[in-house]
Design a protein around this motif. Structure first.
Motif, mmCIF file in Angstrom:
data_model
loop_
_atom_site.group_PDB
_atom_site.id
_atom_site.type_symbol
_atom_site.label_atom_id
_atom_site.label_comp_id
_atom_site.label_asym_id
_atom_site.label_seq_id
_atom_site.Cartn_x
_atom_site.Cartn_y
_atom_site.Cartn_z
ATOM 1 N N ASN A 83 0.812 -1.235 0.000
ATOM 2 C CA ASN A 83 0.000 0.000 0.000
ATOM 3 C C ASN A 83 0.840 1.277 0.000
ATOM 4 O O ASN A 83 0.586 2.207 0.770
ATOM 5 C CB ASN A 83 -0.967 0.014 1.192
ATOM 6 C CG ASN A 83 -1.997 -1.093 1.111
ATOM 7 O OD1 ASN A 83 -2.587 -1.315 0.056
ATOM 8 N ND2 ASN A 83 -2.189 -1.815 2.203
ATOM 9 N N ALA A 84 1.823 1.320 -0.893
ATOM 10 C CA ALA A 84 2.629 2.541 -1.049
ATOM 11 C C ALA A 84 1.890 3.516 -1.957
ATOM 12 O O ALA A 84 2.375 3.918 -3.022
ATOM 13 C CB ALA A 84 4.003 2.201 -1.611
ATOM 14 N N GLN A 85 0.695 3.910 -1.530
ATOM 15 C CA GLN A 85 -0.177 4.743 -2.363
ATOM 16 C C GLN A 85 0.360 6.160 -2.535
ATOM 17 O O GLN A 85 -0.117 6.896 -3.404
ATOM 18 C CB GLN A 85 -1.586 4.783 -1.777
ATOM 19 C CG GLN A 85 -2.257 3.420 -1.650
ATOM 20 C CD GLN A 85 -2.291 2.649 -2.947
ATOM 21 O OE1 GLN A 85 -1.636 1.610 -3.073
ATOM 22 N NE2 GLN A 85 -3.012 3.146 -3.930
ATOM 23 N N PHE A 86 1.340 6.549 -1.723
ATOM 24 C CA PHE A 86 1.923 7.884 -1.857
ATOM 25 C C PHE A 86 2.703 8.045 -3.159
ATOM 26 O O PHE A 86 3.126 9.136 -3.508
ATOM 27 C CB PHE A 86 2.829 8.203 -0.655
ATOM 28 C CG PHE A 86 3.832 7.127 -0.324
ATOM 29 C CD1 PHE A 86 4.970 6.934 -1.086
ATOM 30 C CD2 PHE A 86 3.627 6.304 0.774
ATOM 31 C CE1 PHE A 86 5.891 5.949 -0.776
ATOM 32 C CE2 PHE A 86 4.542 5.318 1.106
ATOM 33 C CZ PHE A 86 5.686 5.132 0.319
ATOM 34 N N LEU A 87 2.885 6.948 -3.896
ATOM 35 C CA LEU A 87 3.553 7.021 -5.194
ATOM 36 C C LEU A 87 2.565 7.276 -6.334
ATOM 37 O O LEU A 87 2.972 7.420 -7.478
ATOM 38 C CB LEU A 87 4.313 5.714 -5.462
ATOM 39 C CG LEU A 87 5.455 5.394 -4.491
ATOM 40 C CD1 LEU A 87 6.039 4.016 -4.782
ATOM 41 C CD2 LEU A 87 6.546 6.453 -4.572
ATOM 42 N N LYS A 124 -1.077 2.857 -12.465
ATOM 43 C CA LYS A 124 0.100 3.650 -12.812
ATOM 44 C C LYS A 124 0.505 4.529 -11.640
ATOM 45 O O LYS A 124 -0.262 4.738 -10.692
ATOM 46 C CB LYS A 124 -0.177 4.506 -14.042
ATOM 47 C CG LYS A 124 -1.345 5.468 -13.908
ATOM 48 C CD LYS A 124 -1.598 6.216 -15.207
ATOM 49 C CE LYS A 124 -2.791 7.170 -15.062
ATOM 50 N NZ LYS A 124 -3.042 7.905 -16.328
ATOM 51 N N LEU A 125 1.730 5.039 -11.708
ATOM 52 C CA LEU A 125 2.265 5.915 -10.681
ATOM 53 C C LEU A 125 2.208 7.358 -11.164
ATOM 54 O O LEU A 125 2.042 7.622 -12.361
ATOM 55 C CB LEU A 125 3.714 5.524 -10.359
ATOM 56 C CG LEU A 125 3.952 4.062 -9.980
ATOM 57 C CD1 LEU A 125 5.422 3.824 -9.679
ATOM 58 C CD2 LEU A 125 3.091 3.646 -8.792
ATOM 59 N N ASP A 126 2.355 8.276 -10.235
ATOM 60 C CA ASP A 126 2.359 9.699 -10.584
ATOM 61 C C ASP A 126 3.806 10.127 -10.859
ATOM 62 O O ASP A 126 4.569 10.423 -9.942
ATOM 63 C CB ASP A 126 1.766 10.513 -9.432
ATOM 64 C CG ASP A 126 1.585 11.983 -9.810
ATOM 65 O OD1 ASP A 126 2.107 12.398 -10.865
ATOM 66 O OD2 ASP A 126 0.934 12.716 -9.042
ATOM 67 N N GLU A 127 4.153 10.149 -12.145
ATOM 68 C CA GLU A 127 5.539 10.437 -12.518
ATOM 69 C C GLU A 127 5.905 11.907 -12.385
ATOM 70 O O GLU A 127 7.038 12.302 -12.671
ATOM 71 C CB GLU A 127 5.803 9.933 -13.941
ATOM 72 C CG GLU A 127 5.649 8.419 -14.054
ATOM 73 C CD GLU A 127 6.229 7.870 -15.348
ATOM 74 O OE1 GLU A 127 6.987 8.601 -16.025
ATOM 75 O OE2 GLU A 127 5.917 6.711 -15.677
ATOM 76 N N ARG A 128 4.967 12.736 -11.937
ATOM 77 C CA ARG A 128 5.292 14.134 -11.662
ATOM 78 C C ARG A 128 5.973 14.272 -10.310
ATOM 79 O O ARG A 128 6.632 15.284 -10.046
ATOM 80 C CB ARG A 128 4.023 14.987 -11.687
ATOM 81 C CG ARG A 128 3.298 15.003 -13.042
ATOM 82 C CD ARG A 128 1.918 15.624 -12.908
ATOM 83 N NE ARG A 128 1.073 14.858 -11.987
ATOM 84 C CZ ARG A 128 -0.157 15.207 -11.658
ATOM 85 N NH1 ARG A 128 -0.686 16.300 -12.161
ATOM 86 N NH2 ARG A 128 -0.869 14.461 -10.813
ATOM 87 N N LYS A 129 5.817 13.261 -9.454
ATOM 88 C CA LYS A 129 6.369 13.346 -8.111
ATOM 89 C C LYS A 129 7.880 13.130 -8.116
ATOM 90 O O LYS A 129 8.399 12.272 -8.853
ATOM 91 C CB LYS A 129 5.687 12.316 -7.196
ATOM 92 C CG LYS A 129 4.223 12.619 -6.939
ATOM 93 C CD LYS A 129 3.637 11.700 -5.889
ATOM 94 C CE LYS A 129 2.208 12.128 -5.529
ATOM 95 N NZ LYS A 129 1.622 11.287 -4.472
#
Length: 339
Positions: A83-87, A124-129
């Motif tokens: 649950n590494a949802q912060f990504l 998918k991940l948020d690649e802006r982070k």
């Protein structure tokens, strides 16, 4: 990096300090983690070598503190943090605070005795982070995307080979038609077939028909496939099997309508120039289902598809309003569709 490249590197003893596993294909994701544990941890050492965390309940700081702690009685340890949802770009519901800059710092100088696996339930991940960018630069990201139709067939064939069996002529295609696209269900069916045929055995199309369990949805899909091939007798046999399983005719009609709508959508999008993968994303179906729908669509023109959908809608209304016996109405429809 892609899955096969990472597996090859692990086989060669080349390990990344951090892996981020994400994507919709949960079964393959879990298989990868089992593969990692099998390579890095002796079964008798698992109690000391493997630690699991839920990041909805545990701060990232605690996970990284554990990562930097020297392992006890084992040379290397594996930490799995779910649950590494912060990504992702999703709004976090967890009340746990994560200091993401701590992980960025850890990536600059990771320890060599810990493999940290971050698991994300997201497509998918948020690649802006900034953190995601840092993980991507270090090639830590491993996406488990839905398999294409070709990849699904390849996956089933390779898994059968690992189980010591092969598919005979037409058997692999029938296995996927009957088994569906859920990898966990397919894996269980392959295990069952391997126990039956034994090491070095061959799975035939007839054996698939006899042994592979089919859901109601798959049975309706096969029924339609027989209608497409103008095998009305076989379609009626499948319908009788559905009746024996106490399936409601109204439900069968609804499933048929859903499949014919998919065929109509796929036909239109193929003519527009969309690829099967693009169509799968647009209509929310598995790429293999789209591939089969595209093959079925070639047997119909648009007007005939519209007539079939109209007949199904009329029959649904007649059934629900008591104007026709449900079983008789559905059987009559199948006979009329052959004309």
């Amino acid at each position: 990096m892609d899955y096969r490249s990472i597996v090859k590197e692990i086989e060669q003893g080349k390990l990344m300090p951090v892996y981020v596993c994400y994507g919709p294909e949960v079964f393959r994701r879990r298989e990868f983690i089992r593969f990692m544990l099998g390579k890095l941890v002796e079964p008798e050492h698992e109690e000391f070598a493997v630690t699991r965390y839920d990041l909805n309940e545990t701060p990232l700081d605690v996970v990284l503190d554990d990562s930097e702690t020297v392992p006890f009685l084992v040379p290397k340890k594996v930490i799995i943090a779910e649950n590494a949802q912060f990504l992702t770009g999703a709004k976090e519901n967890s009340k746990v605070e994560h200091r993401l800059e701590r992980l960025i710092e850890y990536l600059k100088n990771p320890v060599d005795y810990t493999v940290l696996i971050l698991v994300v339930d997201a497509e998918k991940l948020d690649e802006r982070k900034k953190l995601v960018k840092a993980l991507k630069e270090r090639k830590c990201l491993l996406a488990f995307q839905t398999l294409t139709a070709e990849e699904l067939a390849d996956w089933a064939a390779r898994r059968a080979n690992r189980l010591g069996m092969t598919f005979g002529s037409g058997a692999l295609e029938k296995f996927l038609l009957y088994g569906g696209t859920d990898l966990q269900s397919l894996a269980m069916e392959l295990d069952k077939l391997s126990l039956y045929v034994g090491s070095g055995g061959e799975v035939t199309a007839d054996l698939v028909e006899q042994m592979v369990a089919r859901t109601t949805e798959q049975n309706v899909f096969i029924l339609i496939d027989e209608l497409v091939k103008m095998n009305t007798g076989k379609a009626l046999e499948i319908l009788q099997d559905l009746y024996k399983q106490k399936e409601e005719p109204i439900k069968i009609v609804a499933l048929m309508a859903r499949q014919y709508r998919l065929i109509a959508q796929v036909k239109e999008l193929v003519q527009t120039g969309y690829s099967h993968q693009q169509i799968a994303g647009a209509v929310g179906a598995h790429p293999y289902a789209v591939k089969l729908a595209a093959e079925q669509a070639r047997k119909y023109d648009v007007n005939r598809l519209n007539r079939i959908l109209s007949r199904l809608a009329d029959l649904d209304y007649q059934m629900k309003s008591g104007q026709i016996d449900k079983s008789f109405g559905l059987e009559l429809l199948l006979l009329n569709m052959a004309v």
